[in-house]
Design a protein around this motif. Structure first.
Motif, PDB file in Angstrom:
ATOM      1  N   SER A  19       0.863  -1.183   0.000  1.00 28.34           N
ATOM      2  CA  SER A  19       0.000   0.000   0.000  1.00 28.34           C
ATOM      3  C   SER A  19       0.900   1.233   0.000  1.00 28.34           C
ATOM      4  O   SER A  19       1.881   1.276   0.760  1.00 28.34           O
ATOM      5  CB  SER A  19      -0.877  -0.030   1.261  1.00 28.34           C
ATOM      6  N   THR A  20       0.594   2.205  -0.831  1.00 29.67           N
ATOM      7  CA  THR A  20       1.447   3.420  -0.862  1.00 29.67           C
ATOM      8  C   THR A  20       1.351   4.173   0.464  1.00 29.67           C
ATOM      9  O   THR A  20       2.312   4.807   0.885  1.00 29.67           O
ATOM     10  CB  THR A  20       1.071   4.343  -2.035  1.00 29.67           C
ATOM     11  N   GLN A  44      -1.003  -2.238  -6.149  1.00 30.15           N
ATOM     12  CA  GLN A  44      -1.006  -2.416  -4.698  1.00 30.15           C
ATOM     13  C   GLN A  44      -1.550  -3.809  -4.389  1.00 30.15           C
ATOM     14  O   GLN A  44      -2.610  -4.183  -4.904  1.00 30.15           O
ATOM     15  CB  GLN A  44      -1.892  -1.385  -4.023  1.00 30.15           C
ATOM     16  N   LYS A  48      -5.483   0.065   0.893  1.00 33.65           N
ATOM     17  CA  LYS A  48      -6.410   0.265   2.016  1.00 33.65           C
ATOM     18  C   LYS A  48      -7.462   1.304   1.673  1.00 33.65           C
ATOM     19  O   LYS A  48      -7.163   2.351   1.105  1.00 33.65           O
ATOM     20  CB  LYS A  48      -5.629   0.752   3.241  1.00 33.65           C
ATOM     21  N   GLY A  49      -8.698   0.994   2.061  1.00 34.00           N
ATOM     22  CA  GLY A  49      -9.767   1.957   1.901  1.00 34.00           C
ATOM     23  C   GLY A  49     -10.256   2.412   3.268  1.00 34.00           C
ATOM     24  O   GLY A  49      -9.720   1.993   4.294  1.00 34.00           O
ATOM     25  N   GLN A  50     -11.267   3.258   3.267  1.00 27.18           N
ATOM     26  CA  GLN A  50     -11.844   3.684   4.544  1.00 27.18           C
ATOM     27  C   GLN A  50     -12.530   2.501   5.223  1.00 27.18           C
ATOM     28  O   GLN A  50     -12.839   1.511   4.572  1.00 27.18           O
ATOM     29  CB  GLN A  50     -12.871   4.783   4.300  1.00 27.18           C
ATOM     30  N   LYS A 115     -18.927   5.983  -7.841  1.00 28.03           N
ATOM     31  CA  LYS A 115     -17.683   6.429  -7.185  1.00 28.03           C
ATOM     32  C   LYS A 115     -16.511   6.405  -8.170  1.00 28.03           C
ATOM     33  O   LYS A 115     -16.181   5.363  -8.736  1.00 28.03           O
ATOM     34  CB  LYS A 115     -17.405   5.517  -5.991  1.00 28.03           C
TER      35      LYS A 115
END
Ligand code: BTN
Length: 248
Positions: A19-20, A44, A48-50, A115
């Motif tokens: 993940s950056t 990636q 990771k998301g929220q 989105k």
């Protein structure tokens, strides 16, 4: 006023990384990277998301990157203003491609009902102020087939029926972030908050909302001074922090 930050002057391009945002955090634990350092990955493995969700992105098709900032002028009561500034920078960016977008509170970027981009900001604090922020951004660019389990994704290609070259596209975003970050530094929160409000997805529309306890009808009227979402119902004006309420 302090000179503005040169976003992307230091540019780290990785082929593959978990993940950056995680890479940026590692970097920050060892050194002090220049403000505006960008970490961009073709792929990636654990984006990771929220809400601890995974951010899915097909390798080599999209923009997945993180920007390191040191907003030490912001105290904890203004953290949401950074998220608003970053959201607005993405709206400006999409606008430059004639793509009209809105912000699904707190910081999903929508094109109509879909989105197009997501933001994950990770902050570190020293006492009452921010010491660093990792601005993680995922923009769907050339991907046209998505996991059917994702709610409603869209990409720039699906909107405009053309491919985009990723690196120049990313570079064209940097001035928009610089501009909004400068406004934040200059204390133009009130102006930004108004812009943020007027670009909210679903603003002043009757919708169904859901909390852990109940479903209810209401209308988004804006955000309060702490960045909480304000929803007017027949009886009341309710305020919600991130993760406390969902809506479609
Ligand atoms: C969301 O909408 O849930 C936020 C998505 C943020 C994804 C980006 S991709 C680059 C950066 N690195 C990560 O692991 N996540 C963010």
């Amino acid at each position: 006023m302090v000179n503005n930050v040169a976003v992307g002057k230091v540019f780290i391009h990785l082929k593959i990384i978990d993940s950056t945002n995680a890479y940026a955090r590692q970097l920050l634990s060892k050194t002090k990277p220049a403000e505006g350092t960008v970490i961009f990955a073709d792929e990636q493995t654990s984006g990771k998301g929220q809400l601890n969700k995974h951010w899915e992105s097909e390798a080599g098709k999209n923009l997945t990157f993180s920007v390191i900032l040191y907003p030490d002028f912001l105290n904890t009561t203004r953290i949401h203003a950074l998220s608003q500034a970053v959201s607005l920078s993405l709206l400006d960016f999409f606008h430059s491609f004639q793509i009209s977008t809105t912000i699904k509170w707190p910081n999903d970027i929508y094109e109509q009902d879909k989105k197009l981009a997501g933001i994950l900001i990770e902050n570190a604090l020293v006492k009452e102020n921010l010491s660093y922020s990792i601005i993680g951004i995922g923009i769907n660019v050339n991907q046209t087939v998505f996991n059917p389990e994702l709610l409603n994704p869209v990409s720039m290609k699906l909107i405009q029926q053309k491919e985009f070259e990723l690196k120049p596209l990313l570079e064209s975003y940097f001035p928009f972030l610089e501009k909004r970050y400068f406004e934040l530094k200059a204390g133009e929160d009130v102006k930004m908050k108004q812009e943020y409000r007027s670009n909210l997805y679903g603003l002043m529309e009757k919708r169904t909302f859901e909390t852990a306890q109940k479903k209810f009808e209401g209308m988004i009227t804006g955000v309060d001074a702490n960045g909480r979402l304000m929803i007017e119902t027949d009886e009341d004006v309710l305020k919600f922090s991130t993760n406390e309420v969902v809506y479609l």
